[in-house]
Design an enzyme around this catalytic site. Structure first.
Site, PDB file in Angstrom:
ATOM      1  CB  SER B  45      -0.841  -0.128   1.286  1.00  0.00           C
ATOM      2  OG  SER B  45      -2.369   0.519   0.678  1.00  0.00           O
ATOM      3  CD  GLU B  46      -1.612   3.959  -3.253  1.00  0.00           C
ATOM      4  OE1 GLU B  46      -1.858   2.677  -2.626  1.00  0.00           O
ATOM      5  OE2 GLU B  46      -2.720   4.893  -3.336  1.00  0.00           O
ATOM      6  CG  ASN B  47      -0.618   4.191   3.565  1.00  0.00           C
ATOM      7  OD1 ASN B  47      -0.659   2.904   3.042  1.00  0.00           O
ATOM      8  ND2 ASN B  47      -0.876   3.860   4.815  1.00  0.00           N
ATOM      9  CB  SER B  87       5.759   3.695  -0.534  1.00  0.00           C
ATOM     10  OG  SER B  87       4.863   3.469  -0.730  1.00  0.00           O
TER      11      SER B  87
END
Lengths: 233, 218
Positions: B45-47, B87
C-alpha cells in the site's frame, strides 16, 4: 549533544507567521501533528500555504484550519473526504495545487536531500505536466519537478529524544520521515520524549540533525478515518 | 452481468505466484479476498506498508496502521513499514508486479482518467498517476457503462487524464478486454451476456476473434 527540547507547543511554533509555507506530515489522519494544528488554530495564523498529502476531514486535522479560513493554498495529492475543502476549492476561495502522491513525497525528499529538481514519469501527458520541462530517459518520457521550499516543517513521531532523533510507528511514518529536515526549521511533536541515550542508534529513523525543535504532545486523539474490522469467528 | 464482488473474483485470477501487488480503492481492494491461498503474494500500500494482512478483529484496530484507503489493517509475518518517498521508489523502480485500480474512463490507446470531473468533482489523483506511469502490468476494474447507460470504454478519454498508454487489461461487469496496439480486444464475456450486448455498450471498436468464452468465476 545539542538539546532540541522545547517545553510547549507554543514555544515550538514560535516564528510561524501569516503567509508562510508550512509542510505538515501525515497520511489522512494517520500520523498528523495534532497538537501543532490545534496551536495554529489558537494562534490564528492566516494566509498559510500548506504542503500536506491530504487536507484532513471537516472537523479534524487540517480541516480545522480550513474552517477558520487560515489556509490560502493547499498543496496535496488527495483531498476527498472533506466537504468544506471541496466547497472552498470549487468556489475559488482556496488555491489548490494537486500533485501526484509519489511526486509530492519526492519533492519533500529532494528538499531534505538538497536536490533542487528531479525527473519522474508520473503525470507525463496529463495536465500535471503542463508548463514543465519534459525529457526522455531510457525511451520513456519524464517530467521535471522541483524540490519544495518551505519555512517550517511540522512532523509527528512516536518516540524522540532531546537530541531530536525520531522513531515512527507503523504507517504513521508516511510523509513525516520525508518532511523532517525539508524546511528551514523542522518541528517534531512526539508521543514520548526521552532523555538522550534512551534510544538505540540502530533504530533511529531520522537523525536529530534534521530536527530543530522537539516537544512532547499534550494529547493524541489519533482519530481513525475508516474503521474497518472483521468479526471473530 | 457481474456484481462488484464477482469483478474482484475474476481479477483475482490475474494475481500470480510471487507477485507484489498494489490494490487501489473500491473494487480493487476486494481482490485480496479472492486470491488463491496456495500461492505467495504480498500486498503493497503506497502510504508505506508491504505485507498487508486482513482487517483487524474488532477492538484491535490501530490508528497507526492503515492502508492507502485510510482503512485500519493488519500486517502479516514478514511485513515492513517505510516512508512514502521510499514507497513510491519501489513503485517507480518496478518492484511492484501488478497494479489494480479503478477508472472513470479507459480509451483504446490505453489512456486512463480517474481523478477529476472539471467543475464537479475534484478529489485528486492520490498515488494513481505515479502507479500508472510506472507499473508494467495495470489492470482496471470498472463499470462498463455509467448510470445513464453511456459507455466508459472509449475511443478517446474525455476527462482529464491520469496516465497515457498504460492500461493493459480491463475487467467490467460485462467483459474482460485486453488493450492491444490495435485497440480493445474482447477476451471474455460475463455469464449470460451476449457479444452483441457488449458491442452495443461499448463506444470504442472491439476486436472480436472467433468464439468469445464466458468468464469462469468461482
Amino acid at each position: 549533544m545539542i538539546n532540541k527540547k522545547v517545553n510547549s507547543v507554543t514555544e515550538a511554533l514560535q516564528g510561524i507567521e501569516d503567509n508562510m509555507t508550512i509542510m505538515l506530515g501525515g497520511f489522512g489522519l494517520c500520523g498528523i501533528p495534532e497538537n501543532s494544528i490545534a496551536e495554529l488554530v489558537k494562534k490564528e495564523t492566516t494566509g498559510l500555504t500548506c504542503i500536506s498529502n491530504n487536507a484532513g476531514v471537516d472537523d479534524f486535522g487540517l480541516g480545522l484550519l480550513l474552517q477558520k479560513r487560515q489556509i490560502k493554498k493547499m498543496i496535496s495529492s488527495y483531498v476527498g473526504e472533506n466537504a468544506e475543502f471541496e466547497r472552498q476549492m470549487l468556489s475559488g476561495e482556496l488555491d489548490v495545487e494537486l500533485t501526484p502522491q509519489g511526486t509530492l513525497a519526492e519533492k519533500c525528499r529532494a528538499a531534505q536531500a538538497g536536490i533542487p529538481a528531479f525527473f519522474t514519469p508520473a503525470g507525463y501527458g496529463t495536465e500535471v505536466a503542463e508548463g514543465k520541462e519534459s525529457r526522455e530517459f531510457n525511451g520513456k518520457m519524464h517530467v521535471m519537478e522541483l524540490a519544495y521550499k518551505a519555512d517550517f516543517s511540522i512532523v509527528k513521531a512516536w518516540k524522540g529524544d532531546e537530541a531530536g532523533n525520531l522513531i515512527f510507528k507503523g504507517t504513521a511514518r508516511n510523509f513525516n520521515a520525508c518532511m523532517a529536515g525539508a524546511a528551514k526549521i523542522t518541528i517534531a511533536e512526539v508521543e514520548e520524549l526521552l532523555p538522550v541515550g534512551s534510544l538505540d542508534p540502530n533504530q533511529i529513523h531520522i537523525p536529530g540533525i534534521m530536527v530543530q525543535r522537539i516537544f512532547k504532545g499534550e494529547k493524541f486523539e489519533k482519530r481513525i478515518e475508516q474503521r474497518t474490522v472483521r468479526k471473530k469467528s | 452481468m457481474l456484481g462488484k464482488e464477482e469483478i474482484a473474483k475474476r481479477i483475482a485470477k490475474e494475481v500470480k505466484d510471487k507477485y507484489f501487488v498494489n490494490l487501489g480503492i473500491g473494487i480493487p481492494t476486494l481482490v485480496a479476498n479472492y486470491v488463491r491461498t496456495d500461492i505467495s503474494v504480498e500486498f503493497q500500500s503506497e502510504n508505506g506498508v508491504l505485507g498487508m494482512g486482513p482487517f483487524p478483529f474488532e477492538g484491535e484496530e490501530d490508528a497507526d496502521v492503515i492502508n492507502a484507503g485510510k482503512q485500519t489493517i493488519t500486517t502479516l509475518p514478514g511485513a515492513s513499514f517505510f516512508d512514502s518517498a521510499f514507497s513510491f521508489g519501489m513503485i517507480r523502480s518496478q518492484k511492484v508486479d501488478l497494479t489494480i485500480l479503478g477508472a472513470m474512463e479507459v480509451a483504446e490507446n490505453g489512456d486512463i482518467a480517474n481523478w477529476k470531473i472539471p467543475g464537479k468533482m475534484v478529489k485528486g489523483m492520490g498515488g494513481a498517476m505515479d502507479l500508472v506511469a510506472s507499473a508494467e502490468n495495470i489492470i482496471v476494474a470498472m463499470m462498463h457503462v455509467n448510470k445513464a447507460g453511456e459507455s466508459k470504454i472509449l475511443k478517446r478519454c474525455t476527462l482529464p487524464l491520469t496516465g497515457v498508454g498504460c492500461v493493459k487489461k480491463v475487467v467490467t461487469e460485462l467483459a474482460v478486454l485486453e488493450i492491444t496496439p490495435k485497440g480493445f480486444k474482447l477476451l471474455e464475456r460475463a455469464p449470460g451476456v451476449t457479444v452483441e450486448h457488449i458491442v452495443a455498450s461499448t463506444e470504442a471498436d472491439l476486436i472480436i476473434e472467433g468464439e468469445i468464452p464466458e468468464m469462469v468465476i468461482n
